[in-house]
Write a protein that holds these residues in place. Structure first.
Motif, mmCIF file in Angstrom:
data_model
loop_
_atom_site.group_PDB
_atom_site.id
_atom_site.type_symbol
_atom_site.label_atom_id
_atom_site.label_comp_id
_atom_site.label_asym_id
_atom_site.label_seq_id
_atom_site.Cartn_x
_atom_site.Cartn_y
_atom_site.Cartn_z
ATOM 1 N N ILE A 123 1.182 -1.467 -0.281
ATOM 2 C CA ILE A 123 -0.117 -0.043 0.026
ATOM 3 C C ILE A 123 1.003 1.303 0.328
ATOM 4 O O ILE A 123 1.127 1.585 1.306
ATOM 5 C CB ILE A 123 -0.564 -0.199 1.230
ATOM 6 N N TRP A 255 -2.623 4.030 7.186
ATOM 7 C CA TRP A 255 -3.781 3.531 6.939
ATOM 8 C C TRP A 255 -5.065 3.576 7.414
ATOM 9 O O TRP A 255 -5.999 3.831 6.698
ATOM 10 C CB TRP A 255 -3.767 1.642 7.511
ATOM 11 N N CYS A 258 -6.142 7.184 5.805
ATOM 12 C CA CYS A 258 -6.575 6.901 4.146
ATOM 13 C C CYS A 258 -7.697 6.238 4.489
ATOM 14 O O CYS A 258 -8.781 6.522 3.295
ATOM 15 C CB CYS A 258 -5.570 5.801 3.560
ATOM 16 N N MET A 259 -8.248 4.957 4.731
ATOM 17 C CA MET A 259 -9.196 4.870 5.234
ATOM 18 C C MET A 259 -10.155 5.585 5.939
ATOM 19 O O MET A 259 -11.220 5.338 4.897
ATOM 20 C CB MET A 259 -9.579 3.419 5.690
ATOM 21 N N LEU A 395 -5.786 -6.901 3.523
ATOM 22 C CA LEU A 395 -5.634 -5.473 3.382
ATOM 23 C C LEU A 395 -5.661 -4.703 2.343
ATOM 24 O O LEU A 395 -6.200 -3.910 2.418
ATOM 25 C CB LEU A 395 -4.274 -5.008 4.395
ATOM 26 N N VAL A 399 -8.104 -1.022 1.691
ATOM 27 C CA VAL A 399 -7.509 -0.173 1.832
ATOM 28 C C VAL A 399 -7.469 1.079 0.701
ATOM 29 O O VAL A 399 -7.357 1.558 0.561
ATOM 30 C CB VAL A 399 -5.736 0.021 2.829
ATOM 31 N N CYS A 463 -5.641 12.465 5.515
ATOM 32 C CA CYS A 463 -4.682 11.610 4.198
ATOM 33 C C CYS A 463 -3.390 11.453 3.464
ATOM 34 O O CYS A 463 -2.656 10.683 3.115
ATOM 35 C CB CYS A 463 -6.091 11.462 3.763
#
Length: 735
Positions: A123, A255, A258-259, A395, A399, A463
């Motif tokens: 990611i 994470w 961003c999520m 994940l 994500v 983010c």
């Protein structure tokens, strides 16, 4: 009415930009338009004060400027970067000068660290920023194929390779090849994987640099070099301990940020995708439903048609609700047949073949990723490596894929129907019915602008920190991997290929220093690549360089990697022939297949025609003007000359590994009763064990129970510690 009068009705008399000169590449076309716009038969250039080309020629308002980001965004991101660097430097006290600690973190990482660090490598800004940008510029699956391919790769690694890699006791991925195929293949694999990771690092530097450049108002090139210096510093200080534990911190921050942003936007944005266009004065609606939605009125020139309601939506020049008419029927968040139907996005083209090729390249090519497999080697047990890969793959889906939904939301604010839209005036397209201003010019920073202007500042900043953390987590892993492989697998073997070079050039005492110093030119090379490829490709540099990175190792390394664990006696000759075949096929097809740079196969239909130069001074057919003023592309002199897209990119990416697989299987079959050619037992085509590697029983327990068997390589270091080691000759089955 003449054209000047009609355009004044559409856009009013308030011009927004600077004076005009050239709007068309062809001087004759430019002069013709200048005479029309200026209402002067002698004009050769546009001279309307304060106008812009797309407004003067096409009646589309000049693109509005986006406000600069608040200083708080840049401060927050730099504070986060400083924190990550401090965490990285703190790990210097953990490695204690031991190469095993530096390279594979003492083979001691638990499941939660392995999961976090594997997912952090997957990611990255390629998967997140690249995903959001591509889905904004094109559509959902053009972006989503990146996290889908990367997530599939981790799951495939869990199924087929992770436990074997962990039990092998290797220090680097090329060590796995050295054990079965010898020094020549080891060096070839090292070169291929380093080349791959130069591109991977460059793609992440582009992503991190794009964010810092926009937030700090510095040049993109300067931001790229600053990013490279920051990540390099703590990576070479702490090695994999530094990388692993900063990855955990970056994962926790990144994470979640961003999520949170992704799901907040998906849940709270009023328009998940651009709605049907409201239009502008003289705009004709395509159907009754859109007409009723916007309370349309009968058109002046065609009473049976329905037009834009000027009295309701534009009572005065300074009180207008208009758009550019780019989505007559509206857009969608996702077209569910985009991966199965080449015409799913009509009237726009669909890169269906390339999207499938991207998933395949990332899914299988990433199996030869140095950073992925380094974390499998660093796992405490084989089971942890396997489970960690599986969880990290899931994940990546959770994500990464939601970011593809943000593409359509970003188009609402920065797409072709927004007030910030820019168009290439000198362009036409018969499928869109546009004689001019057909080509929309996407904003390269649109998603970053969305985060700093259209969402709550806290979420946008969080983010952005997450995206920077994602970039740093992959950058540090790539730098570490390249330095490790070059020093350990190439420099240590130079004496076997060049007798004039000392065989103990790299030894146990200087291995750590060599790995650190050699990372300098690699980081600089990637920064140069990043500076060159910033946004020159239709995919954008992040997505493009990510695919190139794993295209390289898919063609060359992946097939013999599977051969290491899924053949009884892996053949050095088969591995060598497979690597050479894959590289040759890939290079030959790169230069022989038709490629125009647009990544679109030559399917039928007008949507697969490229944009042409401006075709006519007439109006599109959805303008409420007399019929004789509508554009008729069948009339001589008003044709839009459009070549068909013809790009077979993706076919070469699939053909190369298939060719390598066929050759590998064929040579293995030929050698089923013995080698076709005998090689010296201590030569460059003979497998050998490195320090820490073992002739393990694949049915044995985890790597914690393995017993190391070490055969000193003549090019290995000659310290007293090694000379006192017990020499064990590798069995025939191993070699």
């Amino acid at each position: 009415m003449n054209r000047e009068t009609i355009l004044s009705i559409i856009v009013g008399f308030t011009w927004l930009e600077s004076a005009l000169g050239q709007c068309f590449q062809d001087p004759d076309t430019n002069a013709e338009w200048a005479r029309i716009i200026n209402n002067d038969t002698t004009s050769a250039e546009f001279s309307i004060e304060g106008s812009c080309c797309q407004e003067s020629v096409c009646g589309l308002g000049c693109a509005e400027d986006t406000p600069p980001p608040a200083k708080g965004f840049g401060i927050a991101v730099m504070v986060a970067i400083a924190f990550f660097v401090v965490v990285g430097f703190a790990s210097v006290f953990v490695i204690k000068g031991k190469s095993e600690n530096f390279f594979v973190a003492g083979r001691s990482l638990p499941l939660w660290v392995i999961t976090a660090t594997l997912a952090s490598q997957s990611i990255d800004s390629n998967a997140l920023l690249g995903c959001a940008t591509l889905s904004y510029k094109y559509h959902f699956w053009d972006g989503a194929c990146l996290p889908v391919g990367l997530g599939c790769s981790l799951i495939l690694n869990a199924i087929f390779l992770a436990r074997h890699i962990n039990r092998d006791g290797a220090l680097t991925l090329p060590d796995v090849f050295a054990k079965r195929y010898g020094k020549l293949v080891e060096v070839m694999v090292s070169i291929c994987t380093i080349t791959s990771f130069l591109c991977l690092l460059a793609g992440n530097l582009v992503g991190m640099g794009a964010i810092l450049s926009y937030l700090l108002s510095i040049s993109p090139e300067g931001a790229i070099w600053m990013s490279a210096a920051l990540v390099f510093a703590y990576t070479v200080a702490g090695g994999l301990y530094s990388v692993a534990y900063t990855d955990v911190v970056q994962a926790a921050v990144g994470w979640l940020g961003c999520m949170t942003l992704a799901f907040y936007s998906i849940a709270n944005e009023k328009n998940k995708a651009p709605p049907p266009s409201i239009g502008f004065p003289l705009y004709m609606y395509p159907d009754d439903a859109t007409c009723e939605m916007y309370d349309g009125v009968p058109c002046e020139n065609d009473a049976t048609a329905c037009c834009y309601n000027i009295e309701k939506w534009c009572p005065s020049d300074d009180n207008c609700i208009v758009d550019n008419g780019a989505y007559p029927f509206g857009d969608q968040r996702i077209f569910h047949d985009q991966l199965t139907d080449a015409h799913a996005l009509t009237p726009f083209p669909n890169a269906v073949v390339f999207n499938w090729a991207t998933i395949f390249v990332l899914g299988f090519g990433n199996l030869a990723a140095l950073d992925f497999q380094a974390r499998c080697m660093a796992s405490k047990t084989a089971k942890i490596a396997t489970v960690g890969c599986a969880i990290a793959g899931c994940l990546t889906f959770v994500v990464g894929i939601p970011f593809a939904y943000l593409g359509s939301i970003t188009r609402v604010y920065y797409g072709p129907d927004s007030a910030r839209a820019s168009f290439e005036t000198d362009s036409c397209h018969i499928g869109l019915g546009l004689p001019t201003c057909a080509l929309w010019l996407p904003d390269q920073d649109a998603f970053i602008k969305y985060l700093t202007n259209e969402v709550p500042a806290f979420l946008g900043g969080w983010c952005l920190i997450g995206l920077v953390a994602a970039s740093m987590s992959t950058c540090d892993g790539a730098i570490l991997a390249m330095g490790t492989v070059f020093s350990h697998n190439i420099m240590r073997n130079l004496g076997s290929f060049f007798p004039c070079i000392r065989k103990d050039l790299v030894n146990q005492k200087n291995l750590l220093s060599m790995a650190r110093w050699i990372a300098v030119p690699f980081t600089m090379t990637s920064a140069l690549i990043a500076s060159f490829y910033r946004s020159s490709h239709s995919l954008g540099a992040t997505g493009y360089l990510l695919i190139v990175a794993f295209d390289i190792v898919l063609a060359s390394v992946v097939v013999p990697l599977f051969g290491c664990f899924y053949t009884k006696k892996p053949s050095p000759l088969a591995a060598f022939c497979a690597i050479v075949t894959g590289i040759l096929v890939r290079v030959i097809l790169e230069f022989t297949l038709p490629k125009d740079g647009y990544l679109l196969m030559p399917f039928d239909g007008t949507e697969f025609l490229d944009y042409g130069s401006a075709a006519s001074t007439a109006f599109p057919t959805f303008f409420d003007v007399p019929t004789e003023q509508h554009w008729d592309p069948s009339v001589k002199g008003e044709q839009c000359e459009q070549p068909r897209y013809n790009d077979w990119t993706g076919v070469d990416s699939l053909a190369a590994p298939i060719s390598a697989l066929i050759v590998f299987i064929f040579v293995q079959w030929l050698e089923r009763n013995g080698p076709l050619r005998s090689f010296a037992e201590d030569g460059i085509m003979a497998g050998y064990l490195k320090e820490g590697q073992s002739e393990y029983d694949d049915k044995a327990a985890d790597s914690t129970n393995r017993t190391a068997k070490y055969v000193p390589n003549e090019s290995e270091f000659h310290s007293n510690e090694v000379e006192s080691a017990v020499e064990v000759k590798a069995s025939d089955d191993t070699t």
